[in-house]
Design a protein around this motif. Structure first.
Motif, short mmCIF file in Angstrom:
data_model
loop_
_atom_site.label_atom_id
_atom_site.label_comp_id
_atom_site.label_asym_id
_atom_site.label_seq_id
_atom_site.Cartn_x
_atom_site.Cartn_y
_atom_site.Cartn_z
N THR A 1 37.82 49.01 41.87
CA THR A 1 37.69 47.76 40.93
C THR A 1 39.02 47.19 40.56
O THR A 1 39.20 46.09 40.47
N PRO B 1 35.73 44.92 45.31
CA PRO B 1 34.33 44.26 44.61
C PRO B 1 33.93 43.26 45.36
O PRO B 1 32.73 43.07 45.50
N CYS C 1 33.81 54.24 39.63
CA CYS C 1 35.22 53.53 39.81
C CYS C 1 36.35 54.62 39.23
O CYS C 1 35.99 55.41 38.32
N HIS D 1 37.25 47.29 33.95
CA HIS D 1 36.90 47.95 35.07
C HIS D 1 35.34 48.37 35.04
O HIS D 1 34.45 48.23 35.77
N LEU E 1 33.02 45.40 34.94
CA LEU E 1 32.95 44.86 36.22
C LEU E 1 31.85 45.87 37.31
O LEU E 1 31.05 45.10 37.97
N LEU E 2 32.15 47.09 37.11
CA LEU E 2 31.23 48.20 37.76
C LEU E 2 29.98 47.74 37.31
O LEU E 2 28.98 47.82 38.41
#
Length: 219
Positions: free
Chosen positions: A125, A136, A158, A169, A172-173
């Motif tokens: 990430t 990503p 991640c 992060h 985002l994951l």
């Protein structure tokens, strides 16, 4: 911090986030830890552990699993293609699927062996050059490639950059997982596992907070 204190913190965070208590599994990261520390955690009744290296796991876990039935072992570190078959015999899950060659090897050996550990795709990430993981921007295509090989993906994993806010992060994951219909989120370590739980982690990986600081190998 004791094992029980960490479990209580996870449960408290789950309640705060409106998640079911017990939705997050605690992986006790036992890499480079003395056997007596691992045995203490096993004797306390904990059954889910994580290792970073196939060779290190092979040196201690077959005997420990024989003594403590029901133990589940997850591979958290990078996996070389020539160690995949050995990993199948040791681990119940692999959190570091990160490149096409590895995915193809896993698919081939899964077919030959007739079983496959749970698989997590590692996403880099932070786009850090020194870290493993698919970028990503490439994650959707790689997930599709894995599925095209017949691999069932249990989740994404991640490791956020040490100097950045981990929650960004984790979010985002989670976004990547949601748009690909993936439920598992392996994220959060000793310093940030509570934030990971609040953002939907299904697995948190805690080592030092359970066992104390790692002991460097001799020689």
């Amino acid at each position: 911090m004791s094992l029980q204190e960490i479990i209580e913190k996870i449960h408290a965070e789950e309640k705060r986030a409106g998640r079911p208590v017990g939705a997050t599994r605690l992986i006790a990261v036992s890499k480079v830890q003395p056997l007596e520390r691992i045995e203490q955690v096993l004797e306390a009744g904990h059954q889910l552990f994580g290792e970073n290296r196939v060779q290190e796991a092979a040196g201690k876990w077959p005997e420990l699993k024989a003594r403590f039935p029901g133990v589940e072992l997850h591979l958290l570190g990078p996996l070389q293609t020539n160690k995949v078959r050995q990993a199948f015999g040791l681990f119940d899950a692999i959190h570091s699927v990160d490149r096409p060659k590895l995915a193809k090897t896993i698919a081939r050996i899964a077919e030959e062996e007739g079983h496959c550990p749970e698989l997590f795709v590692q996403v880099n990430t932070g786009e850090e050059p020194q870290k493993a993981g698919v970028l990503p921007a490439d994650a959707d295509a790689f997930i599709a490639e894995c599925r095209g090989l017949g691999l069932k993906l249990a989740g994404l994993m991640c490791i956020p950059p040490a100097d950045e806010e981990p929650s960004l992060h984790f979010m985002l994951l989670r976004k990547i997982a949601e748009r690909n219909g993936i439920e598992g989120l392996s994220m959060g370590m000793s310093g940030d596992f509570e934030r990971a739980v609040a953002l939907g982690a299904t697995h948190v990986r805690v080592g030092a907070a359970i066992f104390g600081e790692r002991v460097a190998p001799q020689g």
